[in-house]
Design a protein around this motif. Structure first.
Motif, PDB file in Angstrom:
ATOM      1  N   UNK A   1       0.818  -1.217   0.000  1.00 19.05           N
ATOM      2  CA  UNK A   1       0.000   0.000   0.000  1.00 19.05           C
ATOM      3  C   UNK A   1       0.851   1.267   0.000  1.00 19.05           C
ATOM      4  N   UNK A   2       1.787   1.360   0.936  1.00 20.99           N
ATOM      5  CA  UNK A   2       2.553   2.601   1.106  1.00 20.99           C
ATOM      6  C   UNK A   2       3.550   2.819  -0.028  1.00 20.99           C
ATOM      7  N   UNK A   3       4.275   1.778  -0.400  1.00 14.19           N
ATOM      8  CA  UNK A   3       5.286   1.921  -1.457  1.00 14.19           C
ATOM      9  C   UNK A   3       4.697   2.386  -2.789  1.00 14.19           C
ATOM     10  N   UNK A   4       3.591   1.780  -3.283  1.00 17.08           N
ATOM     11  CA  UNK A   4       2.982   2.312  -4.516  1.00 17.08           C
ATOM     12  C   UNK A   4       2.498   3.751  -4.386  1.00 17.08           C
ATOM     13  N   UNK A   5       2.139   4.155  -3.156  1.00 17.78           N
ATOM     14  CA  UNK A   5       1.707   5.540  -2.928  1.00 17.78           C
ATOM     15  C   UNK A   5       2.880   6.506  -3.007  1.00 17.78           C
ATOM     16  N   UNK A   6       4.015   6.140  -2.421  1.00 15.73           N
ATOM     17  CA  UNK A   6       5.151   7.055  -2.317  1.00 15.73           C
ATOM     18  C   UNK A   6       5.965   7.154  -3.605  1.00 15.73           C
ATOM     19  N   UNK A   7       6.000   6.078  -4.394  1.00 16.41           N
ATOM     20  CA  UNK A   7       6.870   6.058  -5.569  1.00 16.41           C
ATOM     21  C   UNK A   7       6.668   7.239  -6.519  1.00 16.41           C
ATOM     22  N   UNK A   8       5.413   7.604  -6.898  1.00 11.53           N
ATOM     23  CA  UNK A   8       5.252   8.759  -7.795  1.00 11.53           C
ATOM     24  C   UNK A   8       5.800  10.050  -7.197  1.00 11.53           C
ATOM     25  N   UNK A   9       5.629  10.243  -5.882  1.00  9.04           N
ATOM     26  CA  UNK A   9       6.133  11.453  -5.236  1.00  9.04           C
ATOM     27  C   UNK A   9       7.659  11.445  -5.177  1.00  9.04           C
ATOM     28  N   UNK A  10       8.239  10.306  -4.895  1.00  9.00           N
ATOM     29  CA  UNK A  10       9.703  10.205  -4.816  1.00  9.00           C
ATOM     30  C   UNK A  10      10.329  10.528  -6.164  1.00  9.00           C
ATOM     31  N   UNK A  11       9.742   9.970  -7.241  1.00 14.76           N
ATOM     32  CA  UNK A  11      10.318  10.181  -8.569  1.00 14.76           C
ATOM     33  C   UNK A  11      10.021  11.564  -9.133  1.00 14.76           C
TER      34      UNK A  11
END
Length: 325
Positions: free
Chosen positions: A290-300
């Protein structure tokens, strides 16, 4: 026939030889916080889908994002969309109803999609680490090594290899006899909880899964570590401070994603899944599902000037279209 009691989590099952439905407990001790968690997860679901779709659209329409690094990022976004669509809708139902039933076939299918997306992401993150290694440690040959053919073949190879390995495991799982306890104390159908439902000998399939784990998790992680040892060594040898910062900024996003993804995976499968550690294990599972798919767009996107420029250009184009209308 199988019948389930009310949302208290108690399950009454008539004597049967085979499991046809399973009951997912989810998070049974939330009491009055179910509604709050449901709203939070729904917001996460919407943001995750929108964020990853925007990443794919921006890379597709922006010429300055037509490079191998951004091509690999779109593949990660596709996998995050697949993961989110596979886990979160059912999780929302489970949270809202204090658990939920699903057929054994649906449970095995959910695991198949989950395992495919996880193994593919492991392999693609490894390819991305090699891309960063060549870009920083051998920049003069980057164009000849990381070309269009390499990008396409590496992605196809990652998807096909993960599909075949998971399919082999899935076929063996389908051959097992499932006779209870009919209950999965988790929020999705993961590998260990499914095997606990079987009354067959699962030692061989567990050995097979361990061997596959070495190939698709341990080996890729080792390659990533070695790549970053060379990358960090090269960066430290750069004389100017600005040069070191620029070089590190090109791989910092990928390193952050790798840390979250592999960190949560290792913690989940190293922590015991029984007794008092079960809640901890489920909570950690939320990180990579849940968290990783949420954060990935923001991180990139937030750390990347090219993404910011592409997003601003898209906003301006949309504003112009609205003005003409």
């Amino acid at each position: 026939m199988i019948s389930y009691a009310s949302p208290s989590g108690l399950v009454q099952v008539m004597n049967e030889n085979n499991v046809s439905y399973v009951f997912l407990f989810g998070f049974p001790n939330l009491h009055n916080f179910n509604s709050l968690l449901f709203v939070l997860l729904f917001i996460i679901y919407c943001i995750t889908m929108c964020g990853n779709v925007i990443i794919i659209i921006l890379v597709s329409i922006s010429k300055n994002l037509h490079s191998p690094m951004y091509f690999f990022i779109t593949q990660v976004s596709l996998l995050d969309i697949l993961m989110t669509s596979n886990i979160l809708p059912n999780l929302l139902y489970i949270v809202l109803h204090d658990g939920g039933t699903m057929s054994l076939d649906a449970c095995l299918s959910q695991f198949f999609v989950f395992a495919n997306s996880e193994t593919s992401e492991c392999l693609i993150l490894t390819v991305m680490s090699y891309d960063r290694y060549v870009a920083i440690c051998n920049p003069l040959r980057y164009g000849s090594i990381i070309n269009k053919r390499f990008c396409v073949m590496s992605i196809i190879g990652s998807w096909v290899l993960s599909f075949l390995m998971v399919l082999m495991n899935e076929i063996d799982m389908c051959k097992l006899d499932f006779c209870g306890p009919y209950v999965i104390d988790h929020f999705f159908c993961d590998f260990p909880p499914i095997l606990e439902l079987s009354c067959s000998d699962t030692s061989l399939i567990q050995i097979q899964a361990s061997l596959f784990g070495i190939i698709i998790i341990i080996c890729p992680f080792t390659i990533i570590i070695v790549s970053y040892v060379y990358i960090i060594t090269t960066i430290l040898n750069i004389q100017s401070l600005s040069g070191r910062q620029k070089a590190f900024s090109t791989c910092s996003s990928h390193l952050t994603v790798v840390s979250i993804f592999y960190g949560s995976l290792f913690f989940v499968y190293m922590v015991p899944s029984k007794g008092q550690f079960l809640t901890t294990s489920k909570t950690l599972s939320l990180l990579y599902t849940v968290v990783s798919p949420l954060l990935n767009p923001f991180i990139y996107s937030l750390r990347n000037k090219d993404f910011k420029q592409a997003l601003e250009k898209l906003k301006k184009n949309l504003n112009l279209i609205n003005l003409y209308q």
